[in-house]
Design a protein around this motif. Structure first.
Motif, PDB file in Angstrom:
ATOM      1  N   SER A   1       0.835  -1.202   0.000  1.00 39.68           N
ATOM      2  CA  SER A   1       0.000   0.000   0.000  1.00 39.68           C
ATOM      3  C   SER A   1       0.871   1.254   0.000  1.00 39.68           C
ATOM      4  N   GLN A   2       1.957   1.200   0.749  1.00 46.26           N
ATOM      5  CA  GLN A   2       2.893   2.338   0.752  1.00 46.26           C
ATOM      6  C   GLN A   2       3.521   2.511  -0.630  1.00 46.26           C
ATOM      7  N   ALA A   3       3.871   1.395  -1.257  1.00 46.58           N
ATOM      8  CA  ALA A   3       4.486   1.467  -2.587  1.00 46.58           C
ATOM      9  C   ALA A   3       3.510   2.043  -3.602  1.00 46.58           C
ATOM     10  N   ILE A   4       2.259   1.646  -3.513  1.00 48.05           N
ATOM     11  CA  ILE A   4       1.243   2.172  -4.439  1.00 48.05           C
ATOM     12  C   ILE A   4       1.117   3.685  -4.273  1.00 48.05           C
ATOM     13  N   LYS A   5       1.064   4.137  -3.024  1.00 54.13           N
ATOM     14  CA  LYS A   5       0.990   5.580  -2.776  1.00 54.13           C
ATOM     15  C   LYS A   5       2.218   6.293  -3.334  1.00 54.13           C
ATOM     16  N   MET A   6       3.381   5.683  -3.121  1.00 59.04           N
ATOM     17  CA  MET A   6       4.610   6.317  -3.610  1.00 59.04           C
ATOM     18  C   MET A   6       4.625   6.404  -5.135  1.00 59.04           C
ATOM     19  N   VAL A   7       4.185   5.329  -5.812  1.00 58.42           N
ATOM     20  CA  VAL A   7       4.150   5.335  -7.278  1.00 58.42           C
ATOM     21  C   VAL A   7       3.209   6.427  -7.770  1.00 58.42           C
ATOM     22  N   ARG A   8       2.075   6.548  -7.126  1.00 61.26           N
ATOM     23  CA  ARG A   8       1.108   7.577  -7.546  1.00 61.26           C
ATOM     24  C   ARG A   8       1.646   8.983  -7.306  1.00 61.26           C
ATOM     25  N   ASN A   9       2.604   9.092  -6.369  1.00 62.80           N
ATOM     26  CA  ASN A   9       3.226  10.393  -6.099  1.00 62.80           C
ATOM     27  C   ASN A   9       4.510  10.587  -6.888  1.00 62.80           C
ATOM     28  N   GLY A  10       4.814   9.653  -7.795  1.00 66.20           N
ATOM     29  CA  GLY A  10       5.936   9.852  -8.704  1.00 66.20           C
ATOM     30  C   GLY A  10       7.220   9.139  -8.344  1.00 66.20           C
ATOM     31  N   ALA A  11       7.220   8.220  -7.412  1.00 64.12           N
ATOM     32  CA  ALA A  11       8.437   7.508  -7.041  1.00 64.12           C
ATOM     33  C   ALA A  11       8.806   6.512  -8.132  1.00 64.12           C
ATOM     34  N   ASP A  12      10.131   6.215  -8.242  1.00 69.07           N
ATOM     35  CA  ASP A  12      10.559   5.218  -9.213  1.00 69.07           C
ATOM     36  C   ASP A  12      10.816   3.881  -8.515  1.00 69.07           C
ATOM     37  N   ILE A  13      11.200   2.885  -9.285  1.00 64.43           N
ATOM     38  CA  ILE A  13      11.355   1.520  -8.768  1.00 64.43           C
ATOM     39  C   ILE A  13      12.425   1.446  -7.694  1.00 64.43           C
TER      40      ILE A  13
ATOM     41  N   TYR B   1       4.873  -0.783  -9.770  1.00 64.89           N
ATOM     42  CA  TYR B   1       5.093   0.407 -10.593  1.00 64.89           C
ATOM     43  C   TYR B   1       4.296   0.320 -11.895  1.00 64.89           C
ATOM     44  N   LEU B   2       4.358  -0.843 -12.519  1.00 63.76           N
ATOM     45  CA  LEU B   2       3.675  -1.040 -13.785  1.00 63.76           C
ATOM     46  C   LEU B   2       2.161  -0.914 -13.635  1.00 63.76           C
ATOM     47  N   LEU B   3       1.624  -1.481 -12.562  1.00 59.05           N
ATOM     48  CA  LEU B   3       0.174  -1.484 -12.385  1.00 59.05           C
ATOM     49  C   LEU B   3      -0.390  -0.145 -11.922  1.00 59.05           C
ATOM     50  N   HIS B   4       0.412   0.642 -11.213  1.00 56.90           N
ATOM     51  CA  HIS B   4      -0.153   1.834 -10.579  1.00 56.90           C
ATOM     52  C   HIS B   4       0.442   3.153 -11.063  1.00 56.90           C
ATOM     53  N   ASN B   5       1.365   3.114 -11.977  1.00 60.68           N
ATOM     54  CA  ASN B   5       1.936   4.349 -12.489  1.00 60.68           C
ATOM     55  C   ASN B   5       0.977   4.950 -13.510  1.00 60.68           C
ATOM     56  N   THR B   6       0.600   6.178 -13.290  1.00 60.87           N
ATOM     57  CA  THR B   6      -0.301   6.865 -14.224  1.00 60.87           C
ATOM     58  C   THR B   6       0.452   7.844 -15.111  1.00 60.87           C
ATOM     59  N   ASN B   7       1.749   7.950 -14.896  1.00 60.44           N
ATOM     60  CA  ASN B   7       2.575   8.862 -15.688  1.00 60.44           C
ATOM     61  C   ASN B   7       3.014   8.123 -16.948  1.00 60.44           C
ATOM     62  N   SER B   8       2.545   8.535 -18.093  1.00 56.86           N
ATOM     63  CA  SER B   8       2.807   7.808 -19.341  1.00 56.86           C
ATOM     64  C   SER B   8       4.224   8.003 -19.841  1.00 56.86           C
ATOM     65  N   THR B   9       4.987   8.941 -19.280  1.00 59.04           N
ATOM     66  CA  THR B   9       6.336   9.185 -19.786  1.00 59.04           C
ATOM     67  C   THR B   9       7.396   8.563 -18.903  1.00 59.04           C
ATOM     68  N   ALA B  10       7.004   7.877 -17.843  1.00 61.28           N
ATOM     69  CA  ALA B  10       7.992   7.315 -16.926  1.00 61.28           C
ATOM     70  C   ALA B  10       8.589   6.052 -17.507  1.00 61.28           C
TER      71      ALA B  10
END
Length: 150
Positions: free
Chosen positions: A88-100, A118-127
């Motif tokens: 859950s922490q990782a999902i929040k971090m990914v949504r806030n722009g954290a990398d792997i 990261y793959l499932l929850h990243n909404t940034n298309s350029t990452a």
């Protein structure tokens, strides 16, 4: 003669009175014995009840201790379960722009776990991901995941 008759009458009345008192005393004594027996039976029943309640109290205490241990154990499991904290922490971090690499360092995930989150929850298309460019399209993400696993 009158005195003799008077003594007979008084003696007769006294004998009748003594017999009546003896009968009354016998009945009272019998009631007392019945009440003593009832009291003894009640004392036995009370003793059994107390023993049963003591055993029940001990069982309740044991169950309370067991529940407390299970609660503590569940809390420990919850604290150490990566699914509850790390993911859950990782999902929040990914949504806030954290990398792997940040996920691995902060959440204790393996590289594969971090990549998947990261793959499932990243909404940034350029990452950038280990699978290529991440997009918001689920089919694209699934294809990248399949390629990465091969």
């Amino acid at each position: 003669m009158e005195l003799v008759w008077l003594l007979f009458v008084v003696t007769g009345v006294l004998i009748i009175l003594v017999l009546y008192l003896n009968l009354t005393l016998y009945r009272a004594n019998r009631q007392l014995e019945e009440q003593v027996q009832q009291l003894q039976q009640l004392q036995k029943d009370f003793g059994v009840l107390c023993a049963g309640s003591a055993r029940l109290g001990n069982q309740i205490l044991q169950l309370e201790r067991r529940v407390k241990k299970l609660d503590e154990r569940q809390d420990q499991i919850d604290l150490h379960t990566p699914e509850n904290c790390a993911y859950s922490q990782a999902i929040k971090m990914v949504r806030n722009g954290a990398d792997i690499d940040q996920l691995i360092a902060s959440c204790g995930l393996s590289r594969d776990e971090a990549g998947l989150v990261y793959l499932l929850h990243n909404t940034n298309s350029t990452a950038n991901t280990p699978f290529g460019q991440a997009g918001t399209n689920h089919a694209d993400n699934q294809n990248r995941l399949n390629e990465w696993q091969e």
